[in-house]
Design a protein around this motif. Structure first.
Motif, PDB file in Angstrom:
ATOM      1  N   MET A   1       0.881  -1.145   0.133  1.00 31.61           N
ATOM      2  CA  MET A   1      -0.011  -0.063   0.002  1.00 31.61           C
ATOM      3  C   MET A   1       0.947   1.084   0.136  1.00 31.61           C
ATOM      4  SD  MET A   1      -2.761   1.139   2.874  1.00 31.61           S
ATOM      5  CE  MET A   1      -4.183   1.233   2.145  1.00 31.61           C
ATOM      6  N   PHE A   2       0.539   2.266  -0.602  1.00 32.23           N
ATOM      7  CA  PHE A   2       1.199   3.372  -0.585  1.00 32.23           C
ATOM      8  C   PHE A   2       0.211   4.503  -0.503  1.00 32.23           C
ATOM      9  CE2 PHE A   2      -0.086   3.092  -5.168  1.00 32.23           C
ATOM     10  CZ  PHE A   2      -0.436   4.413  -5.535  1.00 32.23           C
ATOM     11  N   ALA A   3       0.511   5.911  -0.395  1.00 28.37           N
ATOM     12  CA  ALA A   3       0.034   7.275  -0.123  1.00 28.37           C
ATOM     13  C   ALA A   3       0.628   8.157  -0.895  1.00 28.37           C
ATOM     14  CB  ALA A   3      -0.096   7.359   1.459  1.00 28.37           C
ATOM     15  N   VAL A   4       0.110   9.228  -1.314  1.00 24.47           N
ATOM     16  CA  VAL A   4       0.469  10.316  -1.772  1.00 24.47           C
ATOM     17  C   VAL A   4       0.228  11.572  -0.660  1.00 24.47           C
ATOM     18  CG1 VAL A   4       0.419  12.172  -3.648  1.00 24.47           C
ATOM     19  CG2 VAL A   4       0.303   9.664  -4.179  1.00 24.47           C
ATOM     20  N   ILE A   5       1.260  11.959  -0.035  1.00 25.22           N
ATOM     21  CA  ILE A   5       0.776  13.019   0.999  1.00 25.22           C
ATOM     22  C   ILE A   5       1.367  14.460   0.416  1.00 25.22           C
ATOM     23  CG2 ILE A   5       1.108  11.283   2.810  1.00 25.22           C
ATOM     24  CD1 ILE A   5       3.877  12.292   3.491  1.00 25.22           C
ATOM     25  N   LYS A   6       0.830  15.232   1.259  1.00 26.96           N
ATOM     26  CA  LYS A   6       1.355  16.466   0.893  1.00 26.96           C
ATOM     27  C   LYS A   6       2.278  17.197   2.384  1.00 26.96           C
ATOM     28  CE  LYS A   6      -0.619  21.215  -0.200  1.00 26.96           C
ATOM     29  NZ  LYS A   6      -1.809  21.799  -0.352  1.00 26.96           N
ATOM     30  N   ALA A   7       3.299  17.732   2.165  1.00 29.85           N
ATOM     31  CA  ALA A   7       4.011  18.281   3.275  1.00 29.85           C
ATOM     32  C   ALA A   7       5.109  19.124   2.837  1.00 29.85           C
ATOM     33  CB  ALA A   7       5.030  16.876   4.052  1.00 29.85           C
ATOM     34  N   GLY A   8       4.969  20.302   3.562  1.00 28.34           N
ATOM     35  CA  GLY A   8       5.745  21.189   3.291  1.00 28.34           C
ATOM     36  C   GLY A   8       5.723  21.967   1.555  1.00 28.34           C
ATOM     37  N   GLY A   9       4.374  22.105   1.232  1.00 27.87           N
ATOM     38  CA  GLY A   9       4.108  22.469  -0.011  1.00 27.87           C
ATOM     39  C   GLY A   9       4.197  21.812  -1.113  1.00 27.87           C
ATOM     40  N   LYS A  10       4.990  20.475  -0.843  1.00 27.35           N
ATOM     41  CA  LYS A  10       5.073  19.282  -1.786  1.00 27.35           C
ATOM     42  C   LYS A  10       4.537  18.112  -1.655  1.00 27.35           C
ATOM     43  CE  LYS A  10       9.870  21.257  -2.647  1.00 27.35           C
ATOM     44  NZ  LYS A  10      10.155  22.115  -1.634  1.00 27.35           N
ATOM     45  N   GLN A  11       4.246  17.241  -2.944  1.00 25.54           N
ATOM     46  CA  GLN A  11       3.650  15.894  -2.770  1.00 25.54           C
ATOM     47  C   GLN A  11       4.842  14.892  -2.984  1.00 25.54           C
ATOM     48  OE1 GLN A  11       0.768  16.072  -5.556  1.00 25.54           O
ATOM     49  NE2 GLN A  11      -0.424  18.010  -4.889  1.00 25.54           N
ATOM     50  N   TYR A  12       4.489  13.848  -2.012  1.00 23.69           N
ATOM     51  CA  TYR A  12       5.351  12.706  -2.065  1.00 23.69           C
ATOM     52  C   TYR A  12       4.667  11.646  -2.091  1.00 23.69           C
ATOM     53  CZ  TYR A  12       8.445  16.287  -0.011  1.00 23.69           C
ATOM     54  OH  TYR A  12       9.485  17.519   0.103  1.00 23.69           O
ATOM     55  N   ARG A  13       5.109  10.592  -2.717  1.00 28.44           N
ATOM     56  CA  ARG A  13       4.490   9.215  -2.790  1.00 28.44           C
ATOM     57  C   ARG A  13       5.538   8.258  -1.816  1.00 28.44           C
ATOM     58  NH1 ARG A  13       5.603   4.302  -4.916  1.00 28.44           N
ATOM     59  NH2 ARG A  13       3.756   2.841  -5.677  1.00 28.44           N
ATOM     60  N   VAL A  14       4.512   7.686  -0.807  1.00 24.98           N
ATOM     61  CA  VAL A  14       5.454   7.187   0.238  1.00 24.98           C
ATOM     62  C   VAL A  14       4.944   5.939   0.596  1.00 24.98           C
ATOM     63  CG1 VAL A  14       5.948   9.399   1.680  1.00 24.98           C
ATOM     64  CG2 VAL A  14       3.850   8.232   2.020  1.00 24.98           C
ATOM     65  N   ILE A  15       5.828   4.886   1.059  1.00 25.80           N
ATOM     66  CA  ILE A  15       5.401   3.498   1.548  1.00 25.80           C
ATOM     67  C   ILE A  15       6.021   3.292   2.930  1.00 25.80           C
ATOM     68  CG2 ILE A  15       5.386   2.507  -0.968  1.00 25.80           C
ATOM     69  CD1 ILE A  15       8.066   1.431  -0.295  1.00 25.80           C
ATOM     70  N   GLU A  16       5.699   2.201   3.609  1.00 23.23           N
ATOM     71  CA  GLU A  16       6.153   2.084   4.872  1.00 23.23           C
ATOM     72  C   GLU A  16       7.644   1.859   5.061  1.00 23.23           C
ATOM     73  OE1 GLU A  16       4.309  -0.578   7.292  1.00 23.23           O
ATOM     74  OE2 GLU A  16       2.221   0.020   6.770  1.00 23.23           O
ATOM     75  N   ASP A  17       8.250   2.425   5.900  1.00 26.07           N
ATOM     76  CA  ASP A  17       9.952   2.291   6.126  1.00 26.07           C
ATOM     77  C   ASP A  17      10.405   3.143   5.327  1.00 26.07           C
ATOM     78  OD1 ASP A  17       9.383   0.711   8.576  1.00 26.07           O
ATOM     79  OD2 ASP A  17       9.368  -0.980   7.216  1.00 26.07           O
ATOM     80  N   GLN A  18      10.039   3.882   4.483  1.00 20.33           N
ATOM     81  CA  GLN A  18      10.606   4.939   3.546  1.00 20.33           C
ATOM     82  C   GLN A  18      11.143   6.030   4.334  1.00 20.33           C
ATOM     83  OE1 GLN A  18       8.415   6.159   0.360  1.00 20.33           O
ATOM     84  NE2 GLN A  18       9.949   7.681  -0.606  1.00 20.33           N
ATOM     85  N   VAL A  19      12.557   6.370   3.960  1.00 18.85           N
ATOM     86  CA  VAL A  19      13.002   7.646   4.635  1.00 18.85           C
ATOM     87  C   VAL A  19      13.471   8.593   3.567  1.00 18.85           C
ATOM     88  CG1 VAL A  19      15.224   8.437   5.732  1.00 18.85           C
ATOM     89  CG2 VAL A  19      14.424   6.154   5.994  1.00 18.85           C
ATOM     90  N   LEU A  20      12.596   9.975   3.923  1.00 19.41           N
ATOM     91  CA  LEU A  20      12.752  10.940   2.882  1.00 19.41           C
ATOM     92  C   LEU A  20      12.897  12.288   3.726  1.00 19.41           C
ATOM     93  CD1 LEU A  20       9.270  12.025   1.784  1.00 19.41           C
ATOM     94  CD2 LEU A  20       9.538  10.032   3.241  1.00 19.41           C
ATOM     95  N   LYS A  21      13.476  13.300   2.981  1.00 16.13           N
ATOM     96  CA  LYS A  21      13.689  14.709   3.437  1.00 16.13           C
ATOM     97  C   LYS A  21      12.392  15.623   2.941  1.00 16.13           C
ATOM     98  CE  LYS A  21      17.541  16.064   1.774  1.00 16.13           C
ATOM     99  NZ  LYS A  21      18.768  16.621   1.106  1.00 16.13           N
ATOM    100  N   VAL A  22      11.930  16.242   4.219  1.00 21.36           N
ATOM    101  CA  VAL A  22      10.487  16.942   3.767  1.00 21.36           C
ATOM    102  C   VAL A  22      10.851  18.368   4.505  1.00 21.36           C
ATOM    103  CG1 VAL A  22       8.945  15.169   3.463  1.00 21.36           C
ATOM    104  CG2 VAL A  22       9.207  16.253   5.704  1.00 21.36           C
ATOM    105  N   GLU A  23      10.225  19.366   4.075  1.00 24.60           N
ATOM    106  CA  GLU A  23      10.164  20.617   4.803  1.00 24.60           C
ATOM    107  C   GLU A  23       8.742  20.822   5.478  1.00 24.60           C
ATOM    108  OE1 GLU A  23      10.612  23.563   1.834  1.00 24.60           O
ATOM    109  OE2 GLU A  23      11.937  22.295   0.600  1.00 24.60           O
ATOM    110  N   GLY A  24       8.895  21.526   6.577  1.00 24.24           N
ATOM    111  CA  GLY A  24       7.515  22.083   7.145  1.00 24.24           C
ATOM    112  C   GLY A  24       7.010  21.027   8.294  1.00 24.24           C
ATOM    113  N   VAL A  25       7.795  20.258   8.668  1.00 26.10           N
ATOM    114  CA  VAL A  25       7.340  19.300   9.753  1.00 26.10           C
ATOM    115  C   VAL A  25       7.863  19.587  11.076  1.00 26.10           C
ATOM    116  CG1 VAL A  25       7.296  16.790  10.469  1.00 26.10           C
ATOM    117  CG2 VAL A  25       6.833  17.495   7.967  1.00 26.10           C
ATOM    118  N   LYS A  26       7.089  19.729  11.998  1.00 23.69           N
ATOM    119  CA  LYS A  26       7.614  20.206  13.408  1.00 23.69           C
ATOM    120  C   LYS A  26       7.642  19.129  14.290  1.00 23.69           C
ATOM    121  CE  LYS A  26       6.951  24.970  12.609  1.00 23.69           C
ATOM    122  NZ  LYS A  26       7.982  25.486  11.830  1.00 23.69           N
ATOM    123  N   GLY A  27       8.642  19.271  15.240  1.00 22.90           N
ATOM    124  CA  GLY A  27       8.867  18.090  16.136  1.00 22.90           C
ATOM    125  C   GLY A  27      10.297  17.913  16.608  1.00 22.90           C
TER     126      GLY A  27
END
Length: 160
Positions: A1-27
């Motif tokens: 299963m995959f998902a297309v998410i929106k984070a930091g003004g960009k869209q990413y196609r993600v799957i479980e255990d994937q590592v990626l660099k995104v902007e605009g996520v706080k924590g």
């Protein structure tokens, strides 16, 4: 299963255990965040949101805060002795996708433990083991002596 998410003004196609660099996520590093902007869920029965899929979210673990490479903006106005040089480094958050959640579910997986570095065994003080002797390297043959270059005759009209 995959998902297309929106984070930091960009869209990413993600799957479980994937590592990626995104902007605009706080924590803080090591925490789990829930990204609720899911545009599409893919798999056996794909769901496309209008604009978002209701009840779907993606749980991600924040690994680290990093900075991108330096981008230099150089502006010059010719014949005016006017120059401007600016550098910029973008801030990114390194995340690992832990789960893709549907129907308003909460994250169940926690952050993965960091792999611990293997410690080297301490040398024993028994004295039973002899220190290993260093291997002798073969000597290289001596370089041949260079002959002195012939000197050039002195220029005409000059005295020494």
């Amino acid at each position: 299963m995959f998902a297309v998410i929106k984070a930091g003004g960009k869209q990413y196609r993600v799957i479980e255990d994937q590592v990626l660099k995104v902007e605009g996520v706080k924590g803080e590093p090591g925490t789990i965040v829930q990204l609720g902007d899911v545009i599409m869920l893919g798999g056996d029965t794909p769901q496309i949101g209008s604009p978002m899929v209701s009840g779907a979210s993606v749980a991600a673990e924040i690994l680290d805060h990093v900075r991108g490479g330096k981008v230099i903006a150089f502006k010059k106005r010719r014949r005016k002795n006017s120059r401007r040089k600016r550098g910029h480094r973008q801030d990114f958050v390194l995340i690992r996708i832990s789960e893709i959640l549907t129907q308003g579910a909460k994250p169940t997986k926690g952050p993965k433990p960091k792999p611990e570095a293997k410690a080297k065994p301490a040398p024993s003080d028994d004295g039973d083991e002899k220190p290993k002797a260093k291997k002798k390297t073969a000597k290289k043959p001596a370089a041949k002596a260079k002959t002195k270059a012939k000197s050039k005759p002195a220029a005409k009209g000059k005295k020494k």
